[in-house]
Design an enzyme around this catalytic site. Structure first.
Site, PDB file in Angstrom:
ATOM      1  N   ARG A  65      41.428  49.897  45.139  1.00  0.00           N
ATOM      2  CA  ARG A  65      41.231  48.867  44.115  1.00  0.00           C
ATOM      3  C   ARG A  65      42.117  49.215  42.928  1.00  0.00           C
ATOM      4  NH1 ARG A  65      40.272  52.218  40.721  1.00  0.00           N
ATOM      5  NH2 ARG A  65      39.751  50.540  39.302  1.00  0.00           N
ATOM      6  N   ALA A 124      44.804  46.901  40.237  1.00  0.00           N
ATOM      7  CA  ALA A 124      45.871  45.947  40.564  1.00  0.00           C
ATOM      8  C   ALA A 124      47.108  46.595  41.207  1.00  0.00           C
ATOM      9  CB  ALA A 124      46.243  45.153  39.311  1.00  0.00           C
ATOM     10  N   GLN A 173      32.986  51.441  37.832  1.00  0.00           N
ATOM     11  CA  GLN A 173      34.259  52.150  38.058  1.00  0.00           C
ATOM     12  C   GLN A 173      34.520  53.184  36.954  1.00  0.00           C
ATOM     13  OE1 GLN A 173      33.851  48.835  38.319  1.00  0.00           O
ATOM     14  NE2 GLN A 173      35.331  47.893  39.681  1.00  0.00           N
ATOM     15  N   ASP A 226      44.608  43.285  35.055  1.00  0.00           N
ATOM     16  CA  ASP A 226      44.852  42.782  36.407  1.00  0.00           C
ATOM     17  C   ASP A 226      45.920  41.712  36.405  1.00  0.00           C
ATOM     18  OD1 ASP A 226      42.638  44.019  38.296  1.00  0.00           O
ATOM     19  OD2 ASP A 226      41.911  43.842  36.262  1.00  0.00           O
ATOM     20  N   ASN A 240      41.367  41.230  32.567  1.00  0.00           N
ATOM     21  CA  ASN A 240      41.012  42.577  33.046  1.00  0.00           C
ATOM     22  C   ASN A 240      39.520  42.601  33.388  1.00  0.00           C
ATOM     23  OD1 ASN A 240      41.793  45.325  33.605  1.00  0.00           O
ATOM     24  ND2 ASN A 240      40.637  45.945  31.807  1.00  0.00           N
ATOM     25  N   LYS A 241      39.067  43.729  33.837  1.00  0.00           N
ATOM     26  CA  LYS A 241      37.685  43.916  34.279  1.00  0.00           C
ATOM     27  C   LYS A 241      36.681  43.343  33.281  1.00  0.00           C
ATOM     28  CE  LYS A 241      36.562  45.309  37.341  1.00  0.00           C
ATOM     29  NZ  LYS A 241      36.255  44.423  38.476  1.00  0.00           N
TER      30      LYS A 241
HETATM   31  O1  MRU Z   1      37.810  45.428  40.494  1.00  0.00           O
HETATM   32  P1  MRU Z   1      38.794  46.549  40.314  1.00  0.00           P
HETATM   33  O2  MRU Z   1      38.164  47.909  40.341  1.00  0.00           O
HETATM   34  O3  MRU Z   1      39.980  46.420  41.261  1.00  0.00           O
HETATM   35  O4  MRU Z   1      39.346  46.314  38.836  1.00  0.00           O
HETATM   36  C1  MRU Z   1      40.297  47.174  38.293  1.00  0.00           C
HETATM   37  C2  MRU Z   1      40.627  46.857  36.897  1.00  0.00           C
HETATM   38  O5  MRU Z   1      40.123  45.925  36.314  1.00  0.00           O
HETATM   39  C3  MRU Z   1      41.676  47.668  36.239  1.00  0.00           C
HETATM   40  O6  MRU Z   1      41.424  47.801  34.875  1.00  0.00           O
HETATM   41  C4  MRU Z   1      43.018  46.957  36.419  1.00  0.00           C
HETATM   42  O7  MRU Z   1      43.249  46.652  37.759  1.00  0.00           O
HETATM   43  C5  MRU Z   1      44.148  47.759  35.913  1.00  0.00           C
HETATM   44  S1  MRU Z   1      44.394  49.121  36.986  1.00  0.00           S
HETATM   45  C6  MRU Z   1      45.773  49.975  36.574  1.00  0.00           C
END
Ligand code: MRU
Length: 368
Positions: A53, A55, A202, A243, A253-254
């Protein structure tokens, strides 16, 4: 497995076959386990189930998925099927589509018999590129941390982050955490506030695990403690990943990032977003509803999971039976709340001009 090295990787080529190995992130922090991905279906499932997981790592895994998907046949119909399958795994992160577009456009130019080898070459190159870009993000972002360190009279530079945007989310180094690693390597006294990042945690599970492995001082907080920490002056800088970033600097983002950015804005805390160019979406028109936001199973909200006292996995209900829940996985932060973008090309404002200054003008006809 290269985890014993100083800079571990999340995905790497198997020694003897046209397959790849990954760290299975659904098992962390309880166990550091690897899985072998042997097919297109394995790669798509690893992305969908979040064994991989973040991006940038999703993008690189998809690149290897394309290569594995061309194992049996390599005609145009197979290539289209492979791209479609991987594109359907997760909707929000831009890197997945950046990589799939690039591979599709390049591979159709090869005679079918040469496509598989070209796809493996491209995937290896994309993985290396991801490492190099993250390292550069680290160097550029470390300067922000060092500048704060130089003006602080005492104590560490307190960096607040959200979710996991460290090396586990990329191939190596990370985006938001790369500046922390570089600053620490250069001798800067740095401490990270880690938001737990409900519902999948996470932050608690992955960011705390990798910061501990890297020897970086850190403290876990519930997501809702952020405003309080900032209002008490206990955060010097906030750095998250993204993302997807739209051409006007809008950040997706998350879930929970927006609230952190609002609190940062209200308290005068500089809020930076660290991204490689592959996360920038120059096509989607900014505006309400422009970015497809992944909605995940309500069970993730209705239950909490972790390890029980004997160390085995446990899942418990946190709401009364028959409660319904809504579980958007990402949110959108407007560019006015973002102090700057930290990229491999430097640090710049989260604006259309800023993005052009960093990466140049968008290519004509950049594919969706
Ligand atoms: O749902 P996930 O765990 O894939 O989400 C990840 C995130 O939101 C990260 O902050 C984002 O991908 C940047 S990772 C370098």
């Amino acid at each position: 497995m290269p985890v014993e090295t100083t800079r571990p990787r999340t995905i790497w080529r198997s020694r003897d076959a046209e397959t790849v190995e990954i760290i299975d992130q659904t098992r962390l922090p309880a166990a550091l386990e690897t899985r072998r991905l042997e097919s297109l279906e394995d790669a798509a499932a690893a992305i969908r189930t979040m064994q991989v997981r973040g991006a940038p790592l999703i993008g690189v895994t998809a690149a290897y998925g394309v290569a594995m998907g061309l194992a049996e046949s390599n005609d145009d119909a197979t290539l289209a099927h492979v791209i479609r399958t991987l594109a359907a795994t997760r909707p929000t992160g831009r890197d997945l589509f950046t990589v799939l577009d690039k591979m599709r456009l390049t591979l159709v130019g090869f005679p079918p018999a040469e496509r598989k080898a070209a796809a493996w070459r491209m995937a290896d190159e994309l993985a290396e590129e991801c490492v190099n870009k993250c390292r550069a993000i680290g160097r550029n972002g470390a300067e922000l941390i060092e500048r704060i360190a130089n003006t602080k009279k005492e104590g560490p530079v307190n960096v607040l982050t959200h979710c996991n945007a460290g090396w586990l989310a990329c191939v190596e180094w990370g985006t938001a955490l790369a500046p922390v690693y570089v600053a620490a390597e250069r001798g800067c006294n740095v401490h990270v506030w880690v938001g737990e990042t409900r519902p999948r945690n996470q932050g608690a599970a992955l960011t705390c695990w990798e910061l501990k492995a890297g020897g970086i001082p850190h403290t876990l907080t519930v997501d809702s403690a952020t405003g309080h920490l900032m209002s008490e002056g206990r955060v010097d800088i906030a750095i998250t990943g993204a993302d997807r970033v739209l051409r006007d600097g809008t950040v997706c983002n998350k879930i929970g990032t927006y609230m952190k950015a609002l609190a940062a804005h209200d308290n005068g805390v500089p809020f930076y977003v660290a991204i490689p160019e592959s996360t920038v979406d120059r096509v989607t028109h900014p505006g309400s509803g422009a970015i497809p936001i992944e909605e995940r199973d309500e069970e993730e909200v209705l239950r909490a999971s972790g390890r029980n006292a004997s160390g085995s996995h446990a899942s418990i209900a946190v709401a009364p039976p028959a409660t319904t829940a809504f579980n958007p996985a990402f949110d959108v932060t407007p560019p006015n709340l973002v102090r700057g973008l930290v990229t491999e090309a430097g640090v710049g404002p989260a604006t259309e001009d800023g993005i052009v200054a960093l990466f140049g003008p968008a290519c004509e006809g950049q594919p969706e």
